[in-house]
Design a protein around this motif. Structure first.
Motif, mmCIF file in Angstrom:
data_model
loop_
_atom_site.group_PDB
_atom_site.id
_atom_site.type_symbol
_atom_site.label_atom_id
_atom_site.label_comp_id
_atom_site.label_asym_id
_atom_site.label_seq_id
_atom_site.Cartn_x
_atom_site.Cartn_y
_atom_site.Cartn_z
ATOM 1 N N UNK A 188 -37.542 -74.429 18.203
ATOM 2 C CA UNK A 188 -38.945 -73.624 18.821
ATOM 3 C C UNK A 188 -39.210 -72.637 17.591
ATOM 4 N N UNK A 189 -40.376 -72.906 17.041
ATOM 5 C CA UNK A 189 -40.915 -71.990 16.369
ATOM 6 C C UNK A 189 -41.716 -70.713 16.653
ATOM 7 N N UNK A 190 -41.617 -69.679 16.227
ATOM 8 C CA UNK A 190 -42.537 -68.421 16.735
ATOM 9 C C UNK A 190 -42.631 -67.248 16.001
ATOM 10 N N UNK A 191 -43.686 -66.733 16.275
ATOM 11 C CA UNK A 191 -44.297 -65.357 15.493
ATOM 12 C C UNK A 191 -44.407 -64.324 16.355
ATOM 13 N N UNK A 192 -44.129 -62.969 16.040
ATOM 14 C CA UNK A 192 -43.983 -61.925 16.843
ATOM 15 C C UNK A 192 -44.171 -60.731 15.980
ATOM 16 N N UNK A 193 -44.869 -59.543 16.535
ATOM 17 C CA UNK A 193 -45.244 -58.375 15.838
ATOM 18 C C UNK A 193 -44.423 -57.399 16.794
ATOM 19 N N UNK A 194 -44.001 -56.316 16.026
ATOM 20 C CA UNK A 194 -43.138 -55.204 16.585
ATOM 21 C C UNK A 194 -43.323 -53.897 15.890
ATOM 22 N N UNK A 195 -43.069 -52.773 16.356
ATOM 23 C CA UNK A 195 -43.203 -51.406 16.030
ATOM 24 C C UNK A 195 -41.855 -50.584 16.052
ATOM 25 N N UNK A 217 -52.002 -51.038 10.018
ATOM 26 C CA UNK A 217 -53.357 -51.050 10.216
ATOM 27 C C UNK A 217 -53.844 -52.825 10.404
ATOM 28 N N UNK A 218 -52.905 -53.783 9.937
ATOM 29 C CA UNK A 218 -53.098 -55.018 10.148
ATOM 30 C C UNK A 218 -52.850 -55.369 11.557
ATOM 31 N N UNK A 219 -52.288 -54.578 12.404
ATOM 32 C CA UNK A 219 -51.649 -54.547 13.763
ATOM 33 C C UNK A 219 -52.882 -53.899 14.693
ATOM 34 N N UNK A 220 -53.891 -53.445 13.812
ATOM 35 C CA UNK A 220 -54.891 -52.302 14.749
ATOM 36 C C UNK A 220 -54.248 -51.278 15.179
ATOM 37 N N UNK A 221 -53.275 -50.588 14.278
ATOM 38 C CA UNK A 221 -52.681 -49.458 15.121
ATOM 39 C C UNK A 221 -53.027 -48.258 13.816
ATOM 40 N N UNK A 222 -53.347 -47.125 14.413
ATOM 41 C CA UNK A 222 -53.415 -46.015 13.530
ATOM 42 C C UNK A 222 -52.387 -45.081 13.683
ATOM 43 N N UNK A 223 -51.301 -45.451 12.934
ATOM 44 C CA UNK A 223 -50.149 -44.505 12.830
ATOM 45 C C UNK A 223 -49.682 -44.746 10.933
ATOM 46 N N UNK A 224 -49.236 -43.806 10.562
ATOM 47 C CA UNK A 224 -48.668 -43.616 9.348
ATOM 48 C C UNK A 224 -47.529 -44.798 9.045
ATOM 49 N N UNK A 225 -47.624 -45.609 7.744
ATOM 50 C CA UNK A 225 -46.506 -46.593 7.505
ATOM 51 C C UNK A 225 -45.449 -45.796 6.900
ATOM 52 N N UNK A 226 -44.235 -46.168 7.309
ATOM 53 C CA UNK A 226 -42.861 -45.640 6.748
ATOM 54 C C UNK A 226 -42.705 -46.440 5.362
ATOM 55 N N UNK A 227 -42.429 -45.619 4.385
ATOM 56 C CA UNK A 227 -42.149 -46.255 3.005
ATOM 57 C C UNK A 227 -40.731 -45.622 2.778
ATOM 58 N N UNK A 228 -40.332 -46.078 1.657
ATOM 59 C CA UNK A 228 -38.902 -45.874 1.082
ATOM 60 C C UNK A 228 -38.956 -44.230 0.736
ATOM 61 N N UNK A 229 -38.535 -43.659 1.652
ATOM 62 C CA UNK A 229 -38.984 -42.106 1.312
ATOM 63 C C UNK A 229 -37.948 -41.518 0.430
ATOM 64 N N UNK A 230 -37.062 -41.905 -0.015
ATOM 65 C CA UNK A 230 -36.135 -41.182 -0.796
ATOM 66 C C UNK A 230 -36.296 -41.872 -2.401
ATOM 67 N N UNK A 231 -37.044 -43.033 -2.430
ATOM 68 C CA UNK A 231 -37.339 -43.544 -3.633
ATOM 69 C C UNK A 231 -38.545 -43.042 -4.209
ATOM 70 N N UNK A 232 -38.485 -42.032 -5.115
ATOM 71 C CA UNK A 232 -39.760 -41.506 -5.722
ATOM 72 C C UNK A 232 -40.251 -42.181 -7.044
#
Length: 679
Positions: A280-287, A330-345
């Protein structure tokens, strides 16, 4: 280096936005040019050596004296220049001995650059490892959630470490269990948004498809079109016909599923009895939310749930595999800030790239200098070897020219390449927005390898003190014997490896594959898990007691050969080299067996006179001629002297030590003298 320090201390966004895109072609050029330079250096050393040999041979045949160093006025100056070059290569740039300090400014500058580079690499690696650990926790915990969500009867007892195994394989064994397992997975996938505690979203493209592989053979059912042998068929279809939806009073949709409807629609009779696998192959999105940064991590999850019975033996193994990719919210039509590698400057990463590139340039320049010095030394020794060493040979032994091999510089070069590539990929992909956990693992592996080699390259600066240098000299001394020993032992190890794998693979979990067998034998060498290796053999599944008794004799023989004999011999090789180096550090030259005997004989008057008379004879006939020829390799009569002396060792160290030029002390503090030079 100044730009690197500025970027590290100040957050110049405009400079960073300009430098980061420029590093893309720059790193490509560095990698390509660096690899080409290393290959060219090796080829040039071989070709130039051959050309110089042919040129020298031709000059000797025609009796020409055109080489500039052959002139008496220039020969001495040429020798001094060559000795200075060899001192730069072979002598330590910082030396403390007998209240005298000698140092070179260029050496200290390179050491300072390396310290800054290693500090930045380590700083970056720790912070990136922390960010990678957080993302790994998000992905792996999400995988466990989907296992509890999609796999029927899954519980925490299946989440233990793979060794030692707490339970058997996760599998189903009846038709009802298999059908219920498939129906359970499909139903919970479509109800994940409603029933799962985590935040899951099914977009328009998030669907599930099934691939069923089954077999046929004559007589299995009423299909008379199959004439002979087993035929295997495969069908792929979307999950549609067996999926049913119901509306609740809260206007929510609840899904249910029946796999038998799919079988009826595609006219597959007796599907479970004939099934080899169902995937069974599937695709799903999560936050996922990040409490520290108040940002979200949006994931696109792709997975496959496999029910496999490839041998049709009745045991259907169940396994779930997922791959989570971090995407832009934004690809999921969500208006939230994306988490990045916060300690990797970014500014630290750019600083590391600049320092690594500077180090690569310095390394390449030094390699060119070593190559030129090697060529000059080779050409000089072809002409003046007999004059300097008073020997009948034509050139120094090959082992002396192997000292030109730039081991430490290659380590530094590889460290800079790994660090530059890893740092660039981190900085670029963090801004790009999408990455997988596998990609982060690759980046941290490159950074970890670069950090290891960078710290290892610092050991070259510890040669200024003889006690620190003892370790390296011991390794150099024992290296030929160790390599020879490891080649012989490797052949024997491979024999034990294949023997254990072939005999015990079906009945022993630690010999299931060649890699498992190799890991098991390595652990046994250290004396670990010997009893466990013997106890885990499932001898009751074998055809008799042959495998059981063979495993006992096999392990005992392996332990006796490798643990008792092999490791002790390995240690003895290092101890022998250590004693030789320690003897040299006490101010005594290391002598071979024949040289030791001759040294004792020269101290005895009668033996000394006998050897002296033998060497003074002019005839080469008889046994005395053969003896004199052999003795000439170890002793000689100096001009104007009436005593025999051991000849110089045929080494570059003897050649360099004859340089009488000493630097004038720059300053004198008490009894301490400080000498310095530019390079």
């Amino acid at each position: 280096m100044t730009l690197a320090i500025m970027l590290y201390t100040c957050n110049y966004h405009d400079v960073v936005n300009f430098v980061v895109p420029v590093t893309v072609p720059l790193l490509v050029v560095v990698v390509v040019v660096g690899g080409v330079v290393m290959v060219i250096i090796v080829i040039m050393m071989t070709m130039i050596s051959f050309v110089l040999f042919q040129k020298t041979k031709k000059e000797e045949e025609i009796g020409t004296r055109s080489f500039a160093c052959c002139q008496e006025s220039n020969c001495e100056e040429h020798t001094k220049q060559l000795r200075r070059r060899l001192k730069i290569i072979f002598n330590s740039g910082l030396k403390w001995k007998k209240n005298a300090c000698n140092f070179r400014f260029m050496y200290c500058f390179v050491f300072f650059v390396q310290i800054i580079k290693v500090a930045l690499i380590t700083h970056q690696m720790f912070h990136f490892a922390d960010d990678r650990g957080k993302f790994s926790s998000v992905v792996n915990r999400g995988d466990l959630v989907l296992r509890h969500l999609l796999l029927e009867h899954w519980d925490a007892s299946w989440e233990t470490l793979p060794y030692p195994r707490a339970q058997g394989d996760f599998a189903v064994y009846t038709i009802n269990e298999l059908e219920n397992g498939i129906n359970y997975a499909v139903k919970n996938f479509y109800n994940a948004e409603r029933e799962a505690i985590g935040y899951y979203i099914r977009t328009a493209d998030d669907k599930m498809t099934a691939t069923i592989k089954y077999f046929d053979f004559p007589g299995f059912h009423d299909n008379t079109s199959i004439e002979a042998d087993i035929t295997i068929s495969e069908i792929t279809f979307p999950i549609e016909k067996g999926l049913m939806a119901e509306k609740t009073v809260e206007n929510e949709t609840i899904y249910s599923y029946d796999i038998t409807r799919e079988f009826e629609h595609y006219n597959i009779s007796h599907p479970i009895k004939r099934m080899l696998s169902t995937i069974l192959y599937f695709k799903l999105h999560s936050v996922r939310s990040n409490e520290d940064s108040m940002k979200g991590t949006c994931l696109r999850i792709e997975g496959s749930l496999e029910f496999a019975d490839n041998d049709n033996n009745g045991q259907v193994l169940v396994d779930l595999k997922t791959s989570s990719k971090r995407i832009i919210c934004k690809d999921m039509n969500l208006s939230i800030s994306d988490w990045q590698l916060q300690h990797t400057t970014v500014h630290v990463g750019v600083s590391v790239i600049i320092l690594s590139f500077s180090s690569i340039v310095l390394t390449v320049v030094y390699l060119v200098f070593v190559l030129c010095t090697y060529c000059r030394t080779k050409q000089y020794m072809k002409k003046h070897y007999k004059t300097h060493y008073k020997d009948d040979n034509e050139d120094l032994p090959t082992s002396e020219y192997c000292r030109f091999f730039p081991f430490w510089d290659i380590i530094t070069f590889l460290s800079d390449i790994c660090t530059s590539i890893g740092t660039f990929l981190i900085v670029h992909n963090d801004k790009h927005g999408e990455w997988l956990l596998e990609e982060l693992d690759l980046y941290i592996m490159l950074l970890g390898l670069g950090s290891l080699l960078a710290w290892l390259s610092l050991l070259r600066f510890f040669e200024f003190y003889s006690r620190f240098n003892l370790l390296f000299r011991t390794i150099y001394k024992s290296c030929p014997d160790i390599i020879t020993y490891l080649i012989c032992v490797s052949v024997l190890f491979v024999g034990f490896l294949f023997c254990g794998y072939i005999v015990m693979a079906p009945y022993h979990v630690k010999f299931k594959t060649p890699s498992d067998a190799a890991e098991t034998l390595f652990s046994i060498i250290n004396g670990d898990e010997i009893y466990t290796t013997l106890a885990l053999l499932e001898s009751e599944w074998s055809g008799g007691y042959w495998v059981r008794w063979f495993s006992r004799l096999y392990v005992v023989a392996f332990v006796a050969i490798f643990t008792v004999l092999g490791i002790n011999l390995f240690i003895a090789l290092f101890l022998n080299a250590y004693e030789s180096i320690k003897h040299c550090q006490q101010g005594k030259r290391e002598l071979g067996p024949i040289e030791n005997l001759l040294n004792l004989a020269l101290n005895e008057t009668n033996l000394h006179n006998a050897l002296y008379n033998t060497m003074k004879e002019t005839t080469n006939d008889g046994n005395n001629g053969l003896l004199r020829k052999e003795l000439s390799n170890f002793v000689c009569i100096r001009e104007g002297e009436t005593q025999l002396k051991l000849i110089k060792r045929k080494t570059l160290k003897e050649f360099v030590m004859n340089d009488k030029d000493e630097d004038e002390p720059l300053c004198e503090i008490g009894s301490v003298k400080c000498n310095w030079s530019l390079c």
